[in-house]
Design a protein around this motif. Sequence first.
Motif, PDB file in Angstrom:
ATOM      1  N   TRP A  11       0.842  -1.197   0.000  1.00 29.38           N
ATOM      2  CA  TRP A  11       0.000   0.000   0.000  1.00 29.38           C
ATOM      3  C   TRP A  11       0.881   1.254   0.000  1.00 29.38           C
ATOM      4  CZ3 TRP A  11      -5.252   0.146  -0.323  1.00 29.38           C
ATOM      5  CH2 TRP A  11      -5.851   1.389  -0.145  1.00 29.38           C
ATOM      6  N   PRO A  12       0.593   2.246  -0.842  1.00 26.12           N
ATOM      7  CA  PRO A  12       1.386   3.488  -0.860  1.00 26.12           C
ATOM      8  C   PRO A  12       1.185   4.282   0.433  1.00 26.12           C
ATOM      9  CG  PRO A  12      -0.088   3.351  -2.770  1.00 26.12           C
ATOM     10  CD  PRO A  12      -0.441   2.223  -1.860  1.00 26.12           C
ATOM     11  N   LEU A  13       2.280   4.651   1.084  1.00 25.70           N
ATOM     12  CA  LEU A  13       2.202   5.389   2.335  1.00 25.70           C
ATOM     13  C   LEU A  13       1.536   6.746   2.161  1.00 25.70           C
ATOM     14  CD1 LEU A  13       5.644   4.634   3.983  1.00 25.70           C
ATOM     15  CD2 LEU A  13       3.483   3.437   4.226  1.00 25.70           C
ATOM     16  N   ALA A  14       1.652   7.340   0.992  1.00 31.08           N
ATOM     17  CA  ALA A  14       1.040   8.643   0.746  1.00 31.08           C
ATOM     18  C   ALA A  14      -0.489   8.574   0.816  1.00 31.08           C
ATOM     19  CB  ALA A  14       1.470   9.175  -0.613  1.00 31.08           C
ATOM     20  N   GLU A  15      -1.055   7.377   0.654  1.00 27.44           N
ATOM     21  CA  GLU A  15      -2.503   7.215   0.683  1.00 27.44           C
ATOM     22  C   GLU A  15      -3.050   6.842   2.060  1.00 27.44           C
ATOM     23  OE1 GLU A  15      -4.032   4.802  -2.479  1.00 27.44           O
ATOM     24  OE2 GLU A  15      -2.694   5.720  -3.935  1.00 27.44           O
ATOM     25  N   LEU A  16      -2.184   6.709   3.062  1.00 29.07           N
ATOM     26  CA  LEU A  16      -2.647   6.433   4.422  1.00 29.07           C
ATOM     27  C   LEU A  16      -3.203   7.719   5.032  1.00 29.07           C
ATOM     28  CD1 LEU A  16       0.215   4.193   5.803  1.00 29.07           C
ATOM     29  CD2 LEU A  16      -2.078   3.482   5.140  1.00 29.07           C
ATOM     30  N   PRO A  17      -4.248   7.623   5.840  1.00 27.99           N
ATOM     31  CA  PRO A  17      -4.791   8.833   6.470  1.00 27.99           C
ATOM     32  C   PRO A  17      -3.805   9.449   7.453  1.00 27.99           C
ATOM     33  CG  PRO A  17      -5.877   6.863   7.319  1.00 27.99           C
ATOM     34  CD  PRO A  17      -4.965   6.416   6.212  1.00 27.99           C
ATOM     35  N   GLU A  18      -3.882  10.753   7.625  1.00 24.70           N
ATOM     36  CA  GLU A  18      -2.992  11.460   8.557  1.00 24.70           C
ATOM     37  C   GLU A  18      -3.094  10.904   9.973  1.00 24.70           C
ATOM     38  OE1 GLU A  18      -0.615  13.912   8.396  1.00 24.70           O
ATOM     39  OE2 GLU A  18      -0.695  13.484   6.262  1.00 24.70           O
ATOM     40  N   LEU A  39       4.387   0.369  10.738  1.00 25.21           N
ATOM     41  CA  LEU A  39       5.579   0.692   9.974  1.00 25.21           C
ATOM     42  C   LEU A  39       6.360   1.771  10.713  1.00 25.21           C
ATOM     43  CD1 LEU A  39       3.814   1.095   6.520  1.00 25.21           C
ATOM     44  CD2 LEU A  39       4.768  -0.989   7.502  1.00 25.21           C
ATOM     45  N   ALA A  40       7.657   1.584  10.820  1.00 27.30           N
ATOM     46  CA  ALA A  40       8.527   2.609  11.389  1.00 27.30           C
ATOM     47  C   ALA A  40       9.108   3.407  10.226  1.00 27.30           C
ATOM     48  CB  ALA A  40       9.651   1.979  12.200  1.00 27.30           C
ATOM     49  N   ARG A  41       8.928   4.734  10.269  1.00 23.12           N
ATOM     50  CA  ARG A  41       9.462   5.597   9.228  1.00 23.12           C
ATOM     51  C   ARG A  41      10.508   6.528   9.819  1.00 23.12           C
ATOM     52  NH1 ARG A  41       4.487   8.374   6.217  1.00 23.12           N
ATOM     53  NH2 ARG A  41       4.362   9.292   8.293  1.00 23.12           N
ATOM     54  N   LEU A  42      11.607   6.656   9.127  1.00 19.18           N
ATOM     55  CA  LEU A  42      12.664   7.589   9.508  1.00 19.18           C
ATOM     56  C   LEU A  42      12.793   8.588   8.370  1.00 19.18           C
ATOM     57  CD1 LEU A  42      14.838   8.320  11.566  1.00 19.18           C
ATOM     58  CD2 LEU A  42      16.381   6.810  10.334  1.00 19.18           C
ATOM     59  N   ASP A  43      12.555   9.848   8.651  1.00 14.70           N
ATOM     60  CA  ASP A  43      12.548  10.893   7.629  1.00 14.70           C
ATOM     61  C   ASP A  43      11.618  10.539   6.469  1.00 14.70           C
ATOM     62  OD1 ASP A  43      14.306  12.534   9.003  1.00 14.70           O
ATOM     63  OD2 ASP A  43      16.062  11.615   8.085  1.00 14.70           O
ATOM     64  N   GLY A  44      10.474   9.906   6.766  1.00 17.17           N
ATOM     65  CA  GLY A  44       9.477   9.594   5.754  1.00 17.17           C
ATOM     66  C   GLY A  44       9.679   8.295   5.004  1.00 17.17           C
ATOM     67  N   GLU A  45      10.768   7.575   5.254  1.00 21.89           N
ATOM     68  CA  GLU A  45      11.044   6.321   4.564  1.00 21.89           C
ATOM     69  C   GLU A  45      10.878   5.151   5.520  1.00 21.89           C
ATOM     70  OE1 GLU A  45      14.751   6.227   2.568  1.00 21.89           O
ATOM     71  OE2 GLU A  45      14.309   8.001   1.367  1.00 21.89           O
ATOM     72  N   VAL A  46      10.256   4.074   5.047  1.00 20.54           N
ATOM     73  CA  VAL A  46      10.030   2.891   5.886  1.00 20.54           C
ATOM     74  C   VAL A  46      11.372   2.216   6.187  1.00 20.54           C
ATOM     75  CG1 VAL A  46       8.956   0.610   5.994  1.00 20.54           C
ATOM     76  CG2 VAL A  46       7.728   2.508   4.951  1.00 20.54           C
ATOM     77  N   VAL A  47      11.627   2.002   7.473  1.00 17.59           N
ATOM     78  CA  VAL A  47      12.856   1.337   7.902  1.00 17.59           C
ATOM     79  C   VAL A  47      12.557   0.037   8.657  1.00 17.59           C
ATOM     80  CG1 VAL A  47      14.264   3.415   7.930  1.00 17.59           C
ATOM     81  CG2 VAL A  47      13.015   2.751   9.986  1.00 17.59           C
ATOM     82  N   GLY A  48      11.271  -0.232   8.942  1.00 12.04           N
ATOM     83  CA  GLY A  48      10.915  -1.449   9.636  1.00 12.04           C
ATOM     84  C   GLY A  48       9.411  -1.646   9.642  1.00 12.04           C
ATOM     85  N   ALA A  49       8.994  -2.889   9.845  1.00 10.61           N
ATOM     86  CA  ALA A  49       7.575  -3.218   9.896  1.00 10.61           C
ATOM     87  C   ALA A  49       7.364  -4.346  10.901  1.00 10.61           C
ATOM     88  CB  ALA A  49       7.064  -3.637   8.527  1.00 10.61           C
ATOM     89  N   THR A  50       6.141  -4.440  11.452  1.00 11.27           N
ATOM     90  CA  THR A  50       5.869  -5.464  12.449  1.00 11.27           C
ATOM     91  C   THR A  50       5.607  -6.821  11.831  1.00 11.27           C
ATOM     92  OG1 THR A  50       3.532  -4.844  12.457  1.00 11.27           O
ATOM     93  CG2 THR A  50       4.939  -3.860  14.144  1.00 11.27           C
ATOM     94  N   ARG A  51       5.257  -6.853  10.561  1.00 11.02           N
ATOM     95  CA  ARG A  51       5.008  -8.128   9.887  1.00 11.02           C
ATOM     96  C   ARG A  51       5.786  -8.146   8.579  1.00 11.02           C
ATOM     97  NH1 ARG A  51      -1.528  -8.138  10.426  1.00 11.02           N
ATOM     98  NH2 ARG A  51      -1.584  -7.996  12.671  1.00 11.02           N
TER      99      ARG A  51
END
Length: 54
Positions: A11-18, A39-51
Motif C-alpha cells: 500500500w502506498p504510504l502517501a494514501e494512508l490517512p494522517e 511501519l517505522a518511518r525515519l525521515d518519511g522512509e520505511v525502515v521497519g515493519a511489524t510483519r
Amino acid sequence: MNRNRCPRCGWPLAELPETAARPVTHRLDYVRCVCGSWLARLDGEVVGATRSAP
C-alpha cells in the motif's frame, strides 16, 4: 524494498490517512497500514515493519 510502500501489502504510504501516524520525534514516526502492520518511518522512509511480506 520500496520505502514509500508497506513491505507487507504494498500500500502506498502517501494514501494512508494522517491519523495513521504516531510521531515519536521529528525524524521518526510509526504508521499503521491498512493491512494492520505497524511501519517505522525515519525521515518519511520505511525502515521497519511489524510483519514481513507474505
